[in-house]
Design a protein around this motif. Structure first.
Motif, PDB file in Angstrom:
ATOM      1  N   ILE A 168       3.401   4.587   8.392  1.00 56.04           N
ATOM      2  CA  ILE A 168       3.329   3.174   8.314  1.00 56.04           C
ATOM      3  C   ILE A 168       2.211   2.154   8.170  1.00 56.04           C
ATOM      4  N   LEU A 169       1.387   2.508   8.909  1.00 55.21           N
ATOM      5  CA  LEU A 169       0.117   1.814   9.378  1.00 55.21           C
ATOM      6  C   LEU A 169      -0.928   1.971   8.362  1.00 55.21           C
ATOM      7  N   ASN A 170      -0.951   3.195   7.766  1.00 54.04           N
ATOM      8  CA  ASN A 170      -1.854   3.809   6.900  1.00 54.04           C
ATOM      9  C   ASN A 170      -2.263   2.710   5.662  1.00 54.04           C
ATOM     10  N   PRO A 171      -1.303   2.249   5.034  1.00 50.52           N
ATOM     11  CA  PRO A 171      -1.460   1.399   3.644  1.00 50.52           C
ATOM     12  C   PRO A 171      -2.355   0.123   4.163  1.00 50.52           C
ATOM     13  N   ALA A 172      -2.080  -0.264   5.258  1.00 48.58           N
ATOM     14  CA  ALA A 172      -2.779  -1.438   5.607  1.00 48.58           C
ATOM     15  C   ALA A 172      -4.335  -1.358   5.744  1.00 48.58           C
ATOM     16  N   PHE A 173      -4.771  -0.034   5.926  1.00 47.05           N
ATOM     17  CA  PHE A 173      -6.264   0.031   6.143  1.00 47.05           C
ATOM     18  C   PHE A 173      -6.797   0.812   4.794  1.00 47.05           C
ATOM     19  N   HIS A 174      -6.099   0.933   3.805  1.00 45.68           N
ATOM     20  CA  HIS A 174      -6.707   1.381   2.554  1.00 45.68           C
ATOM     21  C   HIS A 174      -7.918   0.338   2.278  1.00 45.68           C
ATOM     22  N   LEU A 175      -8.945   1.102   1.541  1.00 48.36           N
ATOM     23  CA  LEU A 175     -10.198   0.258   1.346  1.00 48.36           C
ATOM     24  C   LEU A 175      -9.906  -0.831   0.195  1.00 48.36           C
ATOM     25  N   GLU A 176      -8.820  -0.575  -0.716  1.00 45.85           N
ATOM     26  CA  GLU A 176      -8.410  -1.545  -1.691  1.00 45.85           C
ATOM     27  C   GLU A 176      -7.899  -2.816  -0.772  1.00 45.85           C
ATOM     28  N   LYS A 177      -7.257  -2.719   0.104  1.00 44.75           N
ATOM     29  CA  LYS A 177      -6.528  -3.710   1.196  1.00 44.75           C
ATOM     30  C   LYS A 177      -7.777  -4.420   1.873  1.00 44.75           C
ATOM     31  N   LEU A 178      -8.656  -3.558   2.418  1.00 49.82           N
ATOM     32  CA  LEU A 178      -9.798  -4.212   3.095  1.00 49.82           C
ATOM     33  C   LEU A 178     -10.619  -5.003   2.468  1.00 49.82           C
ATOM     34  N   LYS A 179     -10.742  -4.732   1.091  1.00 52.10           N
ATOM     35  CA  LYS A 179     -11.562  -5.595   0.268  1.00 52.10           C
ATOM     36  C   LYS A 179     -11.078  -7.001   0.312  1.00 52.10           C
ATOM     37  N   MET A 293       9.420 -14.244   5.482  1.00 49.45           N
ATOM     38  CA  MET A 293       9.783 -13.206   4.426  1.00 49.45           C
ATOM     39  C   MET A 293      11.143 -13.171   4.033  1.00 49.45           C
ATOM     40  N   GLU A 294      11.787 -13.448   5.044  1.00 48.57           N
ATOM     41  CA  GLU A 294      13.448 -13.630   4.606  1.00 48.57           C
ATOM     42  C   GLU A 294      13.791 -14.624   3.455  1.00 48.57           C
ATOM     43  N   LYS A 295      12.988 -15.763   3.684  1.00 50.55           N
ATOM     44  CA  LYS A 295      13.221 -16.890   2.564  1.00 50.55           C
ATOM     45  C   LYS A 295      12.351 -16.671   1.438  1.00 50.55           C
ATOM     46  N   ASP A 296      11.787 -15.320   1.190  1.00 47.39           N
ATOM     47  CA  ASP A 296      10.927 -14.958  -0.040  1.00 47.39           C
ATOM     48  C   ASP A 296       9.599 -15.808  -0.198  1.00 47.39           C
ATOM     49  N   GLU A 297       9.176 -16.255   1.175  1.00 46.83           N
ATOM     50  CA  GLU A 297       7.702 -17.145   0.934  1.00 46.83           C
ATOM     51  C   GLU A 297       6.772 -15.945   0.875  1.00 46.83           C
ATOM     52  N   THR A 298       5.595 -16.441   0.226  1.00 53.64           N
ATOM     53  CA  THR A 298       4.591 -15.375  -0.192  1.00 53.64           C
ATOM     54  C   THR A 298       4.039 -14.917   0.975  1.00 53.64           C
ATOM     55  N   THR A 299       3.942 -13.453   1.179  1.00 52.02           N
ATOM     56  CA  THR A 299       3.344 -12.676   2.193  1.00 52.02           C
ATOM     57  C   THR A 299       1.962 -12.794   2.166  1.00 52.02           C
ATOM     58  N   LYS A 300       1.516 -13.081   3.529  1.00 52.64           N
ATOM     59  CA  LYS A 300       0.000 -13.211   3.418  1.00 52.64           C
ATOM     60  C   LYS A 300      -0.789 -11.933   3.430  1.00 52.64           C
ATOM     61  N   GLU A 301      -2.035 -11.838   2.927  1.00 51.71           N
ATOM     62  CA  GLU A 301      -2.571 -10.602   2.832  1.00 51.71           C
ATOM     63  C   GLU A 301      -3.312 -10.344   4.199  1.00 51.71           C
ATOM     64  N   ASP A 302      -2.627 -10.189   5.403  1.00 50.89           N
ATOM     65  CA  ASP A 302      -3.133 -10.055   6.442  1.00 50.89           C
ATOM     66  C   ASP A 302      -2.565  -8.678   7.028  1.00 50.89           C
ATOM     67  N   MET A 306       0.995  -6.880   5.705  1.00 51.27           N
ATOM     68  CA  MET A 306       1.165  -5.258   5.136  1.00 51.27           C
ATOM     69  C   MET A 306       1.711  -4.525   5.919  1.00 51.27           C
ATOM     70  N   LEU A 307       1.613  -4.829   7.476  1.00 47.12           N
ATOM     71  CA  LEU A 307       2.431  -3.891   8.181  1.00 47.12           C
ATOM     72  C   LEU A 307       3.911  -4.026   8.095  1.00 47.12           C
ATOM     73  N   LEU A 308       4.443  -5.419   8.097  1.00 47.78           N
ATOM     74  CA  LEU A 308       5.903  -5.630   7.954  1.00 47.78           C
ATOM     75  C   LEU A 308       6.328  -5.108   6.440  1.00 47.78           C
ATOM     76  N   GLU A 309       5.576  -5.309   5.419  1.00 43.17           N
ATOM     77  CA  GLU A 309       6.072  -4.979   4.110  1.00 43.17           C
ATOM     78  C   GLU A 309       5.975  -3.325   4.076  1.00 43.17           C
ATOM     79  N   SER A 310       4.968  -2.762   4.507  1.00 43.10           N
ATOM     80  CA  SER A 310       5.145  -1.295   4.581  1.00 43.10           C
ATOM     81  C   SER A 310       5.998  -0.728   5.262  1.00 43.10           C
ATOM     82  N   ASN A 311       6.658  -1.396   6.684  1.00 40.44           N
ATOM     83  CA  ASN A 311       7.604  -1.122   7.267  1.00 40.44           C
ATOM     84  C   ASN A 311       8.934  -1.197   6.563  1.00 40.44           C
TER      85      ASN A 311
END
Length: 530
Positions: A168-179, A293-302, A306-311
């Protein structure tokens, strides 16, 4: 005295029950005494005999304390003497007990953490076997739950639970996300450089202790990249984590006392209070984000987003809420973000600035490379990946001054490795610092600052490809290593674009292990505008 019939009969009838109660109490005390005898003497002696029978040498077990007294004595003596400037032979000062033990008894040897046997392994190939988990029989010592008071996140988990958290944590640390985090990195560095510029004197110089400055910088970065907040909002968490680390370090030696963490000592009560306050702050941050997130507000790129989206994605794919992380587990991973994200990079940047001050020829080479790629402009990802000299410098700093001085594992069942059968309950210590400073592996110039040894990459820097372990090895290698190195490159580039670094007269060369390898008297440096 004369007793009435009723009094006499009552006394007689109660006597068997009293004897039974006392008998049961005696049995309980005897059972507890037997457990203590087993824990403090019989088991250590049995394990010592089993290890020595296979040819391992080391210190002999001393009742209850093991080597803790000798360890403390040697540490006090070593820390009383600072090192000469530009001396990078730091192992005798930082880990004097293990340095002496390995020299006296060999590169695989026995010592004692209280009644627990500890086998130190300095052979990189054997260390890689331990960290590869190919045998599946090594786990991290729990030290009576002390580490859980800091974070019960990925680092503490084993087996299927570790696999789930890592996935679950891996996607948040991919290089594309780190950029996508580079703007936050550069914004924090820009604020730091601007603040230093404002303090320059009439001679265009400014003397300061860069250790707290690097902690503030990396704290700011992890706050913005993890939660989208700035350092001031996250300051309370950092203060609490710093206090918790210091209290945990003071308590580790006392875990040899069974049940120590349940004693209502002042220190134990305070550690639980700190954990409760950190949990409360993080729960508030996470609750707000989940509501958005429940109100469909834009998720921040932090990292949190990313962890909550991956979860959520992981839960949806498996169709069962139990397959995702609970709120409590998310809180624990966030605490790990805070501690690991701030600590490792601040230590790396501090020692890098100090070593470049000690070795100005390499500072000049790094600045020339940086200005050649970026000029005075903000660094971009594509060019950051082309930094060769800067990367060589960072690797050499990590070799000489690794943030994590040792890595610890423990056997939970009997297993064989390197021709030695280890019973259950043996602590395995992998002394990263000693491996990084082994002249048999790195050559006679092992204690010299020579970044050129990494000119052809890590694999060709030494006689053993597995001897470079600043982030661990194998499946449990540090998840945030790319984050830390990218942040360090960005910070170093922006600092060297604006300043020349010199050691200040007040600087005392005194590295010490306090959770990580820190300059215990600070890192006083004089900045000069370039």
């Amino acid at each position: 005295m004369v007793l009435g019939a009723g009094g006499f009969m009552g006394t007689v009838s109660s006597m068997p029950w009293s004897l039974l109660a006392y008998g049961l109490l005696g049995l309980v005390l005897l059972w507890q005494a037997g457990r203590l005898l087993q824990w403090l003497w019989l088991r250590p002696r049995r394990l010592e005999l089993a290890l020595r029978a296979q040819g391992l040498r080391g210190t002999s077990y001393r009742f209850l304390v093991g080597d803790l007294r000798e360890h403390g004595r040697l540490t006090r003596e070593a820390l009383a003497r600072p090192l000469p400037l530009r001396c990078h032979d730091i192992a005798p000062r930082v880990v004097p007990f293990f340095y002496n033990t390995v020299r006296a008894h060999g590169k695989t040897c026995i010592s004692w953490f209280g009644p627990m046997p500890k086998v130190t392994i300095t052979d990189p190939d054997l260390a890689k076997d331990v960290m590869s988990n190919k045998f599946g029989h090594f786990e991290k010592p729990k030290f009576e739950g002390l580490t859980k008071l800091l974070s019960d996140g990925l680092l503490n988990h084993e087996g299927e639970k570790w696999v789930k958290h890592r996935r679950i944590l891996n996607p948040a640390f991919h290089l594309e996300k780190l950029k996508r985090m580079l703007p936050a990195f550069s914004a924090c560095c820009e604020e730091l450089v601007s603040r230093w510029m404002e303090h320059l004197g009439s001679d265009d110089s400014y003397e300061l202790d860069v250790w707290p400055e690097m902690q503030s910088l990396t704290g700011d970065v992890i706050s913005r990249t993890a939660f989208g907040s700035n350092y001031l909002e996250g300051r309370r968490i950092f203060q609490l984590i710093e206090e918790q680390v210091e209290r945990i370090i003071k308590s580790i030696k006392k875990t040899i006392i069974p049940g120590y963490m349940f004693f209502p000592t002042k220190n134990n009560r305070r550690m639980h209070q700190i954990k409760k306050e950190i949990d409360s702050i993080l729960r508030g941050l996470i609750d707000k984000r989940m509501q958005a997130m429940e109100k469909d507000e834009t998720t921040k790129e932090d990292l949190l987003g990313m962890l909550l989206e991956s979860n959520m994605r992981h839960t949806a794919e498996n169709g069962q809420p139990s397959q995702g992380l609970t709120i409590e587990e998310v809180i624990e991973e966030c605490k790990l973000f805070y501690f690991a994200g701030m600590e490792t990079t601040s230590v790396l940047l501090t020692w890098t600035m100090l070593l470049l001050s000690m070795h100005p020829e390499w500072q000049d080479r790094a600045r020339e490379e940086i200005l050649g790629l970026f000029g005075k402009n903000r660094p971009e990802y594509e060019c950051l990946s082309r930094l060769k000299i800067v990367m060589m410098i960072l690797y050499e700093v990590l070799r000489l001054y690794p943030p994590a001085v040792t890595l610890i594992r423990q056997t939970y069942k009997q297993m064989e490795i390197g021709g030695i059968t280890y019973p259950a309950g043996v602590i395995i210590e992998l002394p990263v610092l000693l491996i990084h400073h082994d002249s048999d592996i790195w050559g006679s110039d092992v204690h010299e600052f020579k970044p050129e040894r990494f000119a052809e990459g890590i694999s060709k820097a030494s006689k053993d490809t597995g001897a470079f372990l600043p982030f661990g090895w194998g499946p449990r290698i540090c998840l945030g290593q790319n984050f830390a190195l990218l942040e360090a490159k960005m910070a170093l580039c922006m600092i060297l674009q604006s300043f020349k670094l010199e050691l200040a007269p007040a600087y005392t060369h005194a590295p010490e292990e306090i959770a990580t390898l820190r300059p215990v008297h600070g890192a006083q440096i004089k900045l000069r505008a370039v």
